[in-house]
Design a protein around this motif. Structure first.
Motif, PDB file in Angstrom:
ATOM      1  N   LEU A 170       0.834  -1.206   0.000  1.00 30.32           N
ATOM      2  CA  LEU A 170       0.000   0.000   0.000  1.00 30.32           C
ATOM      3  C   LEU A 170       0.870   1.258   0.000  1.00 30.32           C
ATOM      4  CD1 LEU A 170      -2.731  -1.234   2.488  1.00 30.32           C
ATOM      5  CD2 LEU A 170      -3.058  -0.786   0.043  1.00 30.32           C
ATOM      6  N   ALA A 171       1.937   1.242   0.799  1.00 31.99           N
ATOM      7  CA  ALA A 171       2.836   2.394   0.860  1.00 31.99           C
ATOM      8  C   ALA A 171       3.522   2.620  -0.489  1.00 31.99           C
ATOM      9  CB  ALA A 171       3.872   2.199   1.961  1.00 31.99           C
ATOM     10  N   GLN A 172       3.988   1.565  -1.108  1.00 30.17           N
ATOM     11  CA  GLN A 172       4.645   1.704  -2.408  1.00 30.17           C
ATOM     12  C   GLN A 172       3.668   2.212  -3.469  1.00 30.17           C
ATOM     13  OE1 GLN A 172       7.853   1.625  -2.882  1.00 30.17           O
ATOM     14  NE2 GLN A 172       8.179   1.041  -0.752  1.00 30.17           N
ATOM     15  N   SER A 173       2.422   1.790  -3.374  1.00 29.33           N
ATOM     16  CA  SER A 173       1.393   2.286  -4.298  1.00 29.33           C
ATOM     17  C   SER A 173       1.165   3.775  -4.081  1.00 29.33           C
ATOM     18  CB  SER A 173       0.089   1.513  -4.098  1.00 29.33           C
ATOM     19  OG  SER A 173       0.289   0.154  -4.390  1.00 29.33           O
ATOM     20  N   LEU A 174       1.114   4.192  -2.828  1.00 33.78           N
ATOM     21  CA  LEU A 174       0.954   5.609  -2.514  1.00 33.78           C
ATOM     22  C   LEU A 174       2.137   6.410  -3.057  1.00 33.78           C
ATOM     23  CD1 LEU A 174      -0.430   7.998  -1.075  1.00 33.78           C
ATOM     24  CD2 LEU A 174       0.806   7.317   0.996  1.00 33.78           C
ATOM     25  N   ASN A 199      -9.292   5.014  -2.785  1.00 32.20           N
ATOM     26  CA  ASN A 199      -9.596   4.250  -4.005  1.00 32.20           C
ATOM     27  C   ASN A 199      -8.404   4.224  -4.964  1.00 32.20           C
ATOM     28  OD1 ASN A 199     -12.158   3.347  -3.401  1.00 32.20           O
ATOM     29  ND2 ASN A 199     -13.171   5.121  -4.323  1.00 32.20           N
ATOM     30  N   ASP A 200      -7.730   5.378  -5.115  1.00 30.53           N
ATOM     31  CA  ASP A 200      -6.551   5.443  -5.982  1.00 30.53           C
ATOM     32  C   ASP A 200      -5.469   4.481  -5.484  1.00 30.53           C
ATOM     33  OD1 ASP A 200      -7.763   7.478  -7.496  1.00 30.53           O
ATOM     34  OD2 ASP A 200      -6.842   9.068  -6.266  1.00 30.53           O
ATOM     35  N   ALA A 258      -2.845   7.777   8.066  1.00 31.48           N
ATOM     36  CA  ALA A 258      -2.308   6.712   8.920  1.00 31.48           C
ATOM     37  C   ALA A 258      -1.278   5.894   8.135  1.00 31.48           C
ATOM     38  CB  ALA A 258      -3.430   5.822   9.444  1.00 31.48           C
ATOM     39  N   LEU A 259      -1.526   5.690   6.846  1.00 33.18           N
ATOM     40  CA  LEU A 259      -0.561   5.005   5.985  1.00 33.18           C
ATOM     41  C   LEU A 259       0.718   5.828   5.868  1.00 33.18           C
ATOM     42  CD1 LEU A 259       0.445   2.940   3.873  1.00 33.18           C
ATOM     43  CD2 LEU A 259      -0.995   4.118   2.178  1.00 33.18           C
ATOM     44  N   VAL A 260       0.586   7.122   5.642  1.00 31.84           N
ATOM     45  CA  VAL A 260       1.751   8.010   5.546  1.00 31.84           C
ATOM     46  C   VAL A 260       2.556   7.943   6.841  1.00 31.84           C
ATOM     47  CG1 VAL A 260       2.443  10.454   5.464  1.00 31.84           C
ATOM     48  CG2 VAL A 260       0.769   9.578   3.826  1.00 31.84           C
ATOM     49  N   ASN A 261       1.868   8.041   7.984  1.00 37.02           N
ATOM     50  CA  ASN A 261       2.560   8.017   9.268  1.00 37.02           C
ATOM     51  C   ASN A 261       3.223   6.666   9.522  1.00 37.02           C
ATOM     52  OD1 ASN A 261       1.708  10.644   9.614  1.00 37.02           O
ATOM     53  ND2 ASN A 261       0.019  10.101  10.961  1.00 37.02           N
ATOM     54  N   MET A 315       2.261   9.441  -5.694  1.00 39.94           N
ATOM     55  CA  MET A 315       2.816  10.742  -5.298  1.00 39.94           C
ATOM     56  C   MET A 315       3.764  11.319  -6.338  1.00 39.94           C
ATOM     57  SD  MET A 315       3.720  10.201  -1.295  1.00 39.94           S
ATOM     58  CE  MET A 315       2.781  11.091  -0.067  1.00 39.94           C
ATOM     59  N   LYS A 316       4.239  10.498  -7.240  1.00 40.12           N
ATOM     60  CA  LYS A 316       5.138  10.993  -8.280  1.00 40.12           C
ATOM     61  C   LYS A 316       4.443  11.975  -9.204  1.00 40.12           C
ATOM     62  CE  LYS A 316       8.189   6.979  -8.346  1.00 40.12           C
ATOM     63  NZ  LYS A 316       8.655   5.805  -9.118  1.00 40.12           N
ATOM     64  N   THR A 317       3.110  11.847  -9.311  1.00 33.37           N
ATOM     65  CA  THR A 317       2.369  12.715 -10.240  1.00 33.37           C
ATOM     66  C   THR A 317       1.228  13.486  -9.592  1.00 33.37           C
ATOM     67  OG1 THR A 317       0.924  10.868 -10.842  1.00 33.37           O
ATOM     68  CG2 THR A 317       2.883  11.222 -12.216  1.00 33.37           C
TER      69      THR A 317
END
Length: 196
Positions: A11-15, A30-31, A52-55, A19-21
């Motif tokens: 999930l973090a790698q997907s985020l 959903n994204d 919470a994922l970012v943290n 974030m690159k774009t």
């Protein structure tokens, strides 16, 4: 790595890929799940929201960094290593730290660093009060974020965290309390007396 941590990292790698774009505030759960190829239930099983994922990503990365950096015997080495860590994860930190709304990473880092230094003070001086430890932790966390955020928001160009130690050594000779005291401010305060 446990299955739970593998899912969280997916999930973090997907985020991070998103974030690159796209700015963090425009990325939806959903994204993230669409990018990861998992369902929303999987996301919400592990995280309350995207913040919470970012943290979690910050904490897992910084915890690993702190464990690995335990080998450093001095601040300059640690700060150089920290700067390299931030640069290696530039996409994540530049994007995540540009968001300053509710549950933002900057607030999370502030509390993380404050707690870390408050505990360090408790270890060094067990007689210190909880109020003294909290103040010291907040002061140091605020100072570090005050230096870190402009550097990150400037695309990590220019002087980074590794330069901080050199500046700290230079200002160490100044009496901070005297600088903040009334005699200093009285000396440089604008003259408010009326001229006839």
């Amino acid at each position: 790595m446990s299955r739970t941590n593998k899912t969280k990292m997916l999930l973090a790698q997907s985020l991070i890929e998103l974030m690159k774009t796209t700015p963090l505030e425009k990325i939806s759960v959903n994204d993230i799940v669409e990018q990861a190829g998992v369902g929303r239930n999987t996301f919400y099983y592990h995280f309350e929201d995207k913040f919470a994922l970012v943290n979690w990503y910050f904490q897992s990365g910084v915890t690993q960094f702190l464990v690995e950096s335990g080998q450093y015997s001095n601040w300059p080495e640690l700060l150089r290593s920290m700067e390299n860590y931030f640069r290696e994860n530039k996409t994540f930190y530049c994007n995540a730290l540009s968001y300053m709304g509710q549950n933002c990473l900057a607030d999370y880092i502030f509390h993380f660093v404050s707690d870390l230094y408050a505990q360090r003070l408790a270890d060094l001086n067990p007689e210190s009060s909880s109020q003294e430890r909290r103040f010291a932790g907040d002061f140091i966390a605020g100072a570090l974020l005050g230096l870190l955020l402009p550097w990150v928001n400037n695309g990590m160009r220019g002087e980074g965290p590794s330069e901080i130690y050199g500046y700290l050594q230079k200002i160490e000779k100044y009496d901070i309390i005297q600088l903040l005291g009334p005699r200093y401010w009285d000396k440089y305060a604008p003259d408010n007396t009326e001229k006839d």
